[in-house]
Motif scaffolding. Structure first.
Motif, PDB file in Angstrom:
ATOM      1  N   TYR A  71       0.825  -1.191   0.177  1.00 32.86           N
ATOM      2  CA  TYR A  71      -0.192   0.130   0.118  1.00 32.86           C
ATOM      3  C   TYR A  71       0.750   1.200   0.085  1.00 32.86           C
ATOM      4  O   TYR A  71       0.316   2.348  -0.364  1.00 32.86           O
ATOM      5  CB  TYR A  71      -1.060  -0.107   1.323  1.00 32.86           C
ATOM      6  N   LYS A  74       1.304   1.573  -3.638  1.00 33.29           N
ATOM      7  CA  LYS A  74      -0.085   2.401  -4.212  1.00 33.29           C
ATOM      8  C   LYS A  74      -0.235   3.841  -3.931  1.00 33.29           C
ATOM      9  O   LYS A  74      -0.537   4.666  -4.581  1.00 33.29           O
ATOM     10  CB  LYS A  74      -1.298   1.538  -3.813  1.00 33.29           C
ATOM     11  N   ALA A  75      -0.115   3.984  -2.638  1.00 38.78           N
ATOM     12  CA  ALA A  75      -0.155   5.474  -2.134  1.00 38.78           C
ATOM     13  C   ALA A  75       0.937   6.410  -2.820  1.00 38.78           C
ATOM     14  O   ALA A  75       0.805   7.519  -2.970  1.00 38.78           O
ATOM     15  CB  ALA A  75       0.048   5.737  -0.571  1.00 38.78           C
ATOM     16  N   PRO A  77       3.435   6.101  -5.854  1.00 36.74           N
ATOM     17  CA  PRO A  77       4.252   5.141  -6.974  1.00 36.74           C
ATOM     18  C   PRO A  77       5.480   5.409  -7.096  1.00 36.74           C
ATOM     19  O   PRO A  77       6.184   4.774  -7.826  1.00 36.74           O
ATOM     20  CB  PRO A  77       3.122   5.155  -8.035  1.00 36.74           C
ATOM     21  N   ASN A 358      -5.520  -8.477  12.151  1.00 38.22           N
ATOM     22  CA  ASN A 358      -6.235  -7.616  11.601  1.00 38.22           C
ATOM     23  C   ASN A 358      -5.726  -6.119  12.201  1.00 38.22           C
ATOM     24  O   ASN A 358      -5.856  -5.152  11.322  1.00 38.22           O
ATOM     25  CB  ASN A 358      -7.677  -7.829  12.221  1.00 38.22           C
ATOM     26  N   ASN A 361      -2.831  -5.469   9.801  1.00 38.57           N
ATOM     27  CA  ASN A 361      -3.296  -5.304   8.367  1.00 38.57           C
ATOM     28  C   ASN A 361      -4.112  -3.803   8.267  1.00 38.57           C
ATOM     29  O   ASN A 361      -3.559  -2.931   7.525  1.00 38.57           O
ATOM     30  CB  ASN A 361      -4.184  -6.229   7.965  1.00 38.57           C
ATOM     31  N   HIS A 365      -2.176  -0.171   6.368  1.00 33.90           N
ATOM     32  CA  HIS A 365      -2.911   0.529   5.659  1.00 33.90           C
ATOM     33  C   HIS A 365      -2.609   1.851   5.986  1.00 33.90           C
ATOM     34  O   HIS A 365      -2.207   3.036   5.085  1.00 33.90           O
ATOM     35  CB  HIS A 365      -4.500   0.348   5.456  1.00 33.90           C
ATOM     36  N   ARG A 369       0.003   5.220   4.285  1.00 29.20           N
ATOM     37  CA  ARG A 369      -0.192   6.704   4.090  1.00 29.20           C
ATOM     38  C   ARG A 369       0.546   7.408   4.695  1.00 29.20           C
ATOM     39  O   ARG A 369       1.097   8.637   4.270  1.00 29.20           O
ATOM     40  CB  ARG A 369      -1.723   6.811   4.204  1.00 29.20           C
ATOM     41  N   ARG A 378       4.651  16.050   3.913  1.00 28.52           N
ATOM     42  CA  ARG A 378       3.417  15.972   4.492  1.00 28.52           C
ATOM     43  C   ARG A 378       3.182  15.105   5.819  1.00 28.52           C
ATOM     44  O   ARG A 378       3.759  14.276   5.858  1.00 28.52           O
ATOM     45  CB  ARG A 378       2.317  15.908   3.353  1.00 28.52           C
ATOM     46  N   PRO A 381      -3.424  12.831   9.511  1.00 24.69           N
ATOM     47  CA  PRO A 381      -3.910  12.684  10.859  1.00 24.69           C
ATOM     48  C   PRO A 381      -3.909  11.073  11.272  1.00 24.69           C
ATOM     49  O   PRO A 381      -3.826  10.398  10.451  1.00 24.69           O
ATOM     50  CB  PRO A 381      -5.488  13.158  10.951  1.00 24.69           C
ATOM     51  N   TRP A 382      -3.603  10.939  12.641  1.00 21.25           N
ATOM     52  CA  TRP A 382      -3.624   9.565  12.945  1.00 21.25           C
ATOM     53  C   TRP A 382      -4.909   8.982  13.005  1.00 21.25           C
ATOM     54  O   TRP A 382      -5.985   9.605  13.159  1.00 21.25           O
ATOM     55  CB  TRP A 382      -3.296   9.543  14.719  1.00 21.25           C
ATOM     56  N   VAL A 383      -4.834   7.781  12.660  1.00 23.03           N
ATOM     57  CA  VAL A 383      -6.228   6.888  12.633  1.00 23.03           C
ATOM     58  C   VAL A 383      -5.881   5.606  13.452  1.00 23.03           C
ATOM     59  O   VAL A 383      -4.984   5.053  13.363  1.00 23.03           O
ATOM     60  CB  VAL A 383      -6.320   6.262  11.143  1.00 23.03           C
TER      61      VAL A 383
END
Lengths: 451, 234
Positions: A71, A74-75, A77, A358, A361, A365, A369, A378, A381-383
């Motif tokens: 990812y 993908k985020a 390239p 999980n 995983n 993701h 990012r 850049r 924000p935290w997730v």
């Protein structure tokens, strides 16, 4: 061309063998005293394509590393992504309990190729073992040569901490590790436990549950259920004895207790507050604070710590931040404190997250990012990661329970404070969740290996 | 590329969406017209809207043999047009067709990790009367990781880890015959990734490359409970 390929394969093979010899006990807790980063930069560069953008090196082809490698590319390239993994064959730790009861086969766990993951997602899989790190020159040292990085993610998983179950001498640790493996690190441990269960003719099979934030909180309970279901089906005159260091089942307790009581009477006994304080491997005796338990066979799950690699590379958090020798990373962005180029993710993180596939995983993701943003100057924000996880409690027929958890962050204290409000458990076992347990795993395999 | 970066940025969480300070507007996306296929029953007789049950989804293939779609009768819920967004960009979802605007169709592949109805089992279903994971009646639910979608609102995500709606399939209604046809789909890039992910399974089921063949003038609709041997009621 043909010749150089086969020569390289040979060198690779011999490199892997050497590495395996040198670090065969990679999951084993080393005696302390390892000083900071033992980097020996040889100057011999790894045989990798020339980077075509900022190089992101990901160490560890488990759930965290595979997710991030895919990812991040993908985020952003522009990244040149290299996945460094010491294994040459994947096999998942998650879902391995299902194999013991014959609900899935080994192909389910292992028929997933690192090569395909790399080709499908535009990165390079590099089969090598990490031996050192020089952060000043941003160089990772491996058994197959040095790799320069712009960003480095270490996702080496966990190691066992046998000292915490009172097993401190190297002889006993080695014997215990080989004879009664915990089955939460290496695929070869799964194969051994699988054999033990098939061979078991009667008596006491002990499954221990450690204290602390061990990998896969429901894992040992689920495994106890799967083993008991085999004994029940085959009418084995024996039982699974669960020696739990904790005063209560650590997660989904109602669902597990219901299974223990309703499905496995006489085949499973669960004893709380039985932290292991020593093991006599020869005599097959487990010692707890007040009692001793004789066993015929066992899966002894020692306490869990950050991978020994984190300690060897000098990246361990101070004891007041992690009492499990995990990495010294920023709570939200996972970079080693003070070093925006090196990150530690997955189960070597110091966070109180459930160490589940999980979690890794979804965290992967998010981290992909973070890395993509930082490569472009850049921040995002935290997730919170998410822990959706099923536990099979009945094998005949398949029935499972589940949990769906998130986590809260306190900006004031800069720590994870606990489960988020929307955390839910689904503890009445049923066939729908039993089926879902299989697809949960397939989904994660697809997410890591497919395009 | 920027747009893709944006989509990734948003994936994974509501917090990601809250960050809606994008500088690049997503491109507009539209349905790809495909040769229309009349929806027929398992016996080949054209379906009449009046006969389509509301209790469960019917499964049909469109526009290619290997693309599973759900046909849903929303019962007393009408589906109004809505502005939607997926990885292809912004698009106008036309809402339901037929009497009461009750009939909708979507590609039955979970946008999270691609669970879909297979002959042995379907982890994705329309839970007309609700379920443990659905959150409310009338949602499409995926057992694998508890993603939920509302078919009356363009199959937008209503719960779980999915971040994108199910791909829409455009339906046309013929009042004279009370019949339905599929005539467009949006999101073929996702479908191509689905094909790549499941190529071995699809070849085994449809013959080499058979999953890529157009369905033709008609496509058979089968209740999910008959289409798949096991349909877990998550």
């Amino acid at each position: 061309m043909e010749q150089s390929t086969s020569r390289r394969n040979f060198m690779k093979l011999s490199g892997v063998l050497l590495a395996a010899g040198a670090t065969g006990a990679a999951g084993l807790a080393r005696s302390s005293g390892a000083a900071a980063s033992p980097a020996i930069v040889t100057g011999g560069m790894a045989a990798l394509p020339k980077p075509r953008g900022p190089r992101l090196v990901v160490v560890g082809g488990g759930t965290s590393g595979l997710t991030i490698a895919k990812y991040a590319k993908k985020a952003y390239p522009g990244f040149d992504v290299v996945l460094v993994e010491k294994r040459d064959m994947y096999s998942s730790c998650f879902s391995s309990n299902l194999w013991y009861a014959g609900l899935v086969d080994l192909e389910f766990l292992a028929d997933h190729s690192f090569l395909d993951a790399a080709v499908n997602n535009g990165y390079t899989y590099f089969n090598a073992t990490v031996t050192g790190l020089d952060r000043a020159s941003r160089t990772l040292v491996t058994s197959e040569g040095d790799i320069r990085y712009d960003f480095l993610v270490l996702a080496p998983g966990i190691s066992y901490d046998y000292e915490k179950i009172g097993v401190k001498d190297a002889d006993t640790i080695a014997a215990l590790r080989q004879t009664y493996p915990g089955g939460f690190v290496a695929p070869t441990e799964h194969a051994t436990i699988h054999r033990k269960i098939k061979e078991f003719e009667g008596g006491v099979f002990v499954q221990t549950v450690p204290s602390g934030n061990y990998r896969c909180l429901p894992g040992p309970y689920e495994r106890a259920c799967m083993i008991a279901s085999v004994f029940k089906r085959n009418k084995v005159k024996g039982k699974v004895l669960v020696l739990d260091a904790n005063p209560e089942v650590t997660i989904k307790k109602d669902g597990f207790h219901a299974a223990f009581n309703e499905l496995y009477k006489g085949y499973l006994e669960w004893l709380p507050s039985k932290g292991v304080t020593g093991v006599d491997v020869e005599k097959r005796i487990i010692k707890t604070e007040f009692d001793e338990y004789k066993f015929d066979d066992a899966a002894i799950y020692a306490n869990v710590r950050g991978s020994t690699l984190i300690e060897q590379l000098g990246l361990m958090a101070p004891a007041n931040k992690s009492n499990q020798k995990e990495a010294n990373v920023d709570t939200r962005y996972y970079n080693i404190v003070g070093d925006p180029h090196v990150y530690v993710t997955g189960d070597s993180r110091p966070h109180p997250y459930s160490k589940s596939a999980n979690t890794s995983n979804t965290e992967g993701h998010y981290m992909a990012r973070v890395l993509a943003a930082r490569a472009q100057g850049r921040e995002i924000p935290w997730v919170s990661p998410r822990t959706i996880c099923y536990s099979m409690v009945n094998a005949n027929p398949m029935e499972a329970i589940s949990v769906d958890a998130g986590y809260d962050y306190s900006a004031e204290k800069d720590v994870i404070t606990g489960f988020s409000k929307d955390t839910r458990t689904f503890e009445s076992r049923d066939a729908a969740k039993g089926q879902a347990t299989l697809e949960w795993a397939r989904g994660i395999y697809r997410d890591m290996f497919a395009a | 590329m920027d747009r893709r970066g944006f989509v990734k940025l948003c994936s994974g969480s509501a917090a990601g969406l809250a960050l809606a300070d994008w500088t690049h507007r997503a491109a507009a996306a539209d349905f790809e017209a495909a040769p229309p296929a009349r929806l027929v029953g398992g016996d080949g007789v054209p379906l009449k809207a009046a006969d389509i049950p509301a209790g469960e989804a019917l499964v049909f293939a469109y526009p290619m043999a290997g693309v599973p779609c759900f046909l849903i009768n929303l019962g007393d819920r009408a589906a109004h047009p809505a502005s939607m967004r997926n990885e292809d960009g912004d698009y106008a979802w036309p809402g339901g067709v037929g009497p009461g605007g009750r009939f909708v169709a979507f590609v039955a592949i979970c946008t999270h990790q691609m669970s879909y109805p297979q002959p042995a089992v379907s982890y994705l279903r329309y839970a007309a009367s609700g379920s443990e994971l659905a959150g409310a009646p009338g949602r499409i639910v995926c057992c694998a990781h508890a993603s939920a979608f509302d078919p009356a609102e363009g199959a937008r995500v209503t719960g779980g880890p999915a971040t994108l709606p199910l791909l829409p399939v455009r339906l046309a209604y013929d009042a004279a015959s009370d019949g339905l046809a599929a005539d467009g789909i949006l999101g073929m890039a996702f479908v191509q990734r689905f094909f790549k992910t499941y190529k071995a399974d699809l070849n085994a089921r449809f013959g080499p490359g058979g999953y890529r063949e157009a369905v033709g003038d008609t496509t058979a609709c089968v209740p999910l409970s008959r289409y798949s041997g096991v349909v877990p009621t998550c």
